[in-house]
Scaffold this motif. Structure first.
Motif, PDB file in Angstrom:
ATOM      1  N   ASP A  16       0.983  -1.092   0.050  1.00 24.46           N
ATOM      2  CA  ASP A  16      -0.097  -0.595   0.081  1.00 24.46           C
ATOM      3  C   ASP A  16       0.973   1.270  -0.197  1.00 24.46           C
ATOM      4  N   LEU A  18       3.899   1.622  -1.533  1.00 22.81           N
ATOM      5  CA  LEU A  18       4.704   1.725  -2.375  1.00 22.81           C
ATOM      6  C   LEU A  18       3.726   2.432  -3.685  1.00 22.81           C
ATOM      7  N   VAL A  19       1.790   1.848  -2.977  1.00 21.96           N
ATOM      8  CA  VAL A  19       1.021   1.967  -3.893  1.00 21.96           C
ATOM      9  C   VAL A  19       1.036   4.029  -4.158  1.00 21.96           C
ATOM     10  N   LEU A  20       0.440   4.363  -3.092  1.00 26.46           N
ATOM     11  CA  LEU A  20       1.024   5.670  -2.779  1.00 26.46           C
ATOM     12  C   LEU A  20       2.099   7.206  -2.674  1.00 26.46           C
ATOM     13  N   GLY A  23       1.214   6.839  -6.815  1.00 22.67           N
ATOM     14  CA  GLY A  23       0.106   8.071  -6.932  1.00 22.67           C
ATOM     15  C   GLY A  23       0.563   9.686  -6.218  1.00 22.67           C
ATOM     16  N   LEU A  24       1.682  10.109  -5.927  1.00 21.77           N
ATOM     17  CA  LEU A  24       2.332  11.054  -4.849  1.00 21.77           C
ATOM     18  C   LEU A  24       3.200  11.289  -6.644  1.00 21.77           C
ATOM     19  N   VAL A  26       2.896   9.955  -9.213  1.00 18.73           N
ATOM     20  CA  VAL A  26       2.162  10.960 -10.658  1.00 18.73           C
ATOM     21  C   VAL A  26       2.047  12.163 -10.582  1.00 18.73           C
ATOM     22  N   CYS A  27       1.272  12.520  -9.238  1.00 15.79           N
ATOM     23  CA  CYS A  27       1.294  13.995  -9.311  1.00 15.79           C
ATOM     24  C   CYS A  27       2.410  14.903  -9.428  1.00 15.79           C
TER      25      CYS A  27
END
Lengths: 129, 175
Positions: A16, A18-20, A23-24, A26-27
């Motif tokens: 999780d 890692l996914v977060l 995500g950041l 990508v932002c």
């Protein structure tokens, strides 16, 4: 407060995080790529309606443009450009100062000289907007 | 002569899906009352229900619940077949497809938060593709991608945590 937070954090598994992080990432990357728009890479100088010169904004230089009233001096610095002097009576284009965004235009109408910045993701030019 | 009647007997499955979809619809309607600064940025609280359904009853049920929620939710809000409805539908389809793939990630490493964040990103992806193709045929829509991506990360995390908490709190089928 800390205990309340810890209660939630235990619910996160290693993947999780890692996914977060992804995500950041990508932002941040999308902001860097998409919001860079407006950074110009060249200045277009027109005299009497014709393109007089296209100048890169990489290095500082000065260009003298002849017109019906005299010589308009255009100054370029890395990333920006301005009309340094103009023989026109009202000096609007000189007082506009440094142009920094793509699409920005300074027009010295009496001397028929204009300076505009181009390149990057031009949003609006200051004439049509 | 006997009057011909067609009786549809809902199975236990139907009733469960209806109950879960009702919970999701309530969240959708409640969420519509929250003022938000930017159109298109919503917490997507109903996805908490989708995540729980996915974990407990599988992908097929979560598709049913999510799509029923999109249709009934927009019907209640007066949005049925308005542009917002199609955006919501394309976002939901994209995120359901993503969930269908992501649910096979090893559970030990990837919990509800991963699924929630991935689904949120797929949701904005699906919406943006439709918006770019149909509503705003100009690359200007992508200008807002960083904002949407941040919202997806944040609300994905929050929804995932709430789903994880709810699933941990109850051992089995009380929802």
């Amino acid at each position: 407060m800390k205990a309340r937070l810890a209660e939630w954090i235990v619910l996160l598994r290693p993947g999780d995080w890692l996914v977060l992080a992804a995500g950041l990432l990508v932002c941040v990357l999308s902001a860097l790529v998409l919001w860079r728009g407006g950074a110009p890479d060249k200045a277009v100088v027109r005299a009497g309606g014709k393109v007089f010169a296209e100048l890169g904004l990489a290095r500082a230089q000065t260009v003298e443009v002849p017109g019906p009233l005299g010589v308009t001096r255009i100054e370029i610095e890395p990333g920006r450009a301005r009309v340094a002097s103009d023989p026109g009576p009202r000096q609007y284009c000189v007082r506009q100062g440094w142009l920094t965004r793509s699409g920005a235009v300074a027009i010295c109408a009496p001397n028929q000289v204009s300076l505009s910045l181009a390149g990057g993701a031009a949003d609006y030019d200051s004439l049509n907007y | 002569m006997t009057p011909s009647t067609i009786e549809i007997v809902p199975t236990a499955d139907d009733q469960r899906i209806a109950r879960l979809a009702a919970a999701a619809i309530v969240l959708t309607v409640a969420e519509a009352a929250i003022p938000l600064p930017l159109p298109g940025v919503k917490p997507g609280l109903a996805n908490i229900v989708t995540l729980i359904v996915l974990a407990r009853w599988g992908w097929r049920d979560s598709v049913w619940v999510a799509l029923l929620r999109v249709f009934a939710g927009s019907l209640l809000l007066g949005q049925l077949f308005a542009p917002g409805f199609f955006l919501s539908l394309s976002g939901s389809l994209a995120s359901l497809a993503t969930l269908g793939l992501a649910m096979h990630l090893p559970r030990r490493w990837f919990g509800p938060v991963s699924l929630s964040v991935l689904a949120a990103f797929a949701h904005i992806g699906g919406q943006l593709v439709l918006a770019r193709l149909w509503l705003v045929p100009h690359d200007g829509v992508f200008y807002l991608v960083p904002v949407f991506a941040f919202a997806a990360t944040l609300f994905g995390l929050v929804n995932g945590l709430v789903a994880a908490k709810l699933m941990r709190g109850r051992a089995s089928g009380t929802i």
